[in-house]
Design a protein around this motif. Sequence first.
Motif, short mmCIF file in Angstrom:
data_model
loop_
_atom_site.label_atom_id
_atom_site.label_comp_id
_atom_site.label_asym_id
_atom_site.label_seq_id
_atom_site.Cartn_x
_atom_site.Cartn_y
_atom_site.Cartn_z
N ASP A 159 0.82 -1.21 0.00
CA ASP A 159 0.00 0.00 0.00
C ASP A 159 0.86 1.26 0.00
OD1 ASP A 159 -2.41 -1.30 -0.14
OD2 ASP A 159 -2.80 -1.24 2.01
N ASP A 160 2.01 1.22 0.67
CA ASP A 160 2.90 2.39 0.66
C ASP A 160 3.48 2.62 -0.73
OD1 ASP A 160 2.40 2.78 3.32
OD2 ASP A 160 4.31 1.99 4.03
N ARG A 162 2.01 1.61 -3.56
CA ARG A 162 0.89 2.09 -4.39
C ARG A 162 0.65 3.57 -4.19
NH1 ARG A 162 -1.65 -2.69 -2.08
NH2 ARG A 162 -1.60 -4.40 -3.60
N ALA A 163 0.89 4.06 -2.97
CA ALA A 163 0.64 5.47 -2.66
C ALA A 163 1.58 6.41 -3.40
CB ALA A 163 0.75 5.70 -1.15
#
Length: 373
Positions: A159-160, A162-163
Amino acid sequence: MDHAPQHDGLRHHGDVDAEPGLLDFAVNVQGTGPPRWLRDRIAAVLDDLGRYPSAAHDRAAREAVAARHGRRPDEVLVLAGSAEGFALLPTLRPRLAAVLHPGFTEPEAALRAAGVPVSRVLTDAADGHRLHPAAVPAGADLVVVGNPTNPTGVLHPADDVRALAAPGRVVLVDEAFADAVPGETESLAGEPGPLVFRSLTKTWALAGLRAGYALGSPELLARLARTRPPWPVSTPALEAVIACCEPAAVAQAQEAAATLALLRAEQAAALSAVDGVTVLPGRAPYLLLRLPDGHGERVRAELREAGIAVRRGDTFPGLGPDHLRVAVRPAAAVAELAAALAAALAAPLDRSMATFTQPDGVEVAMLPSGGAR
């Protein structure tokens, strides 16, 4: 964030440290060569070397990679190793590239050599070298991050990563060691959006063959490949890509990853038990060590005298001469490394004038406070 200029150390790699005859902890290749079945697959195409690599063979390799990651063949670009992919990055014509450091230095070296402005985004040991997407300059239209990162071994949450996505921005995820993580957790290889580089060098001991691939949108891969010469990937490398992406090979790689994880935990415990050695947390098939201030250069030299090669840390932006990277190795080799480290660190350091040599060859004297002059 660091806008530091290029320095010679960016193109220092572990193979320089691992001279023949030394016990090799400097290079992250597992084993001394590919397994017999893979050797046989590669050898079977040697009679085809009188012909140029074919489009059909390249298509078969792309189809194998696509099936392995749940992608389409037009979302695969077979590479002569990840290093070729890094060399192609300037063809994307970024206005500003941001590179996460400490990290593998070849992407920055290739970009700077082509005149691309590079901003270094430095992670902090105090919070485990975590990726903070907000630290990346908003104007960066190319962001490069390793996952797991080399040399810290940190596996960033997907998720990091993807951010990091933003309109008009290419996010390159270097997953050279992703297949050495059990379950390939946090990998984005199966997702559209980022550009992902994969290597076959480490798990399959194919450093001398140069084989890997890129995953991304067809449009992005076409931009990346714009300046490639004809027949950039050899026939043996194409066959190796096919072989290593077959289900049986993927299963074997995952078994090896599970074994590596156990060996890594044992190695971390053994080296942490050496007085003065700090093992930084990580998930990759290598460990980042921190030695007491001012000891690193001398210890590395004494390890070499003892017949052991380790990867120097000071060529990675954000690290210094008291950092060493060591590959995960079997227990007997680790015991030898631990004993040599203990012996080297037991020797007193002359704090009045300890020295280390920078990657550019300049000798630096360490003051008693640990500062440099």
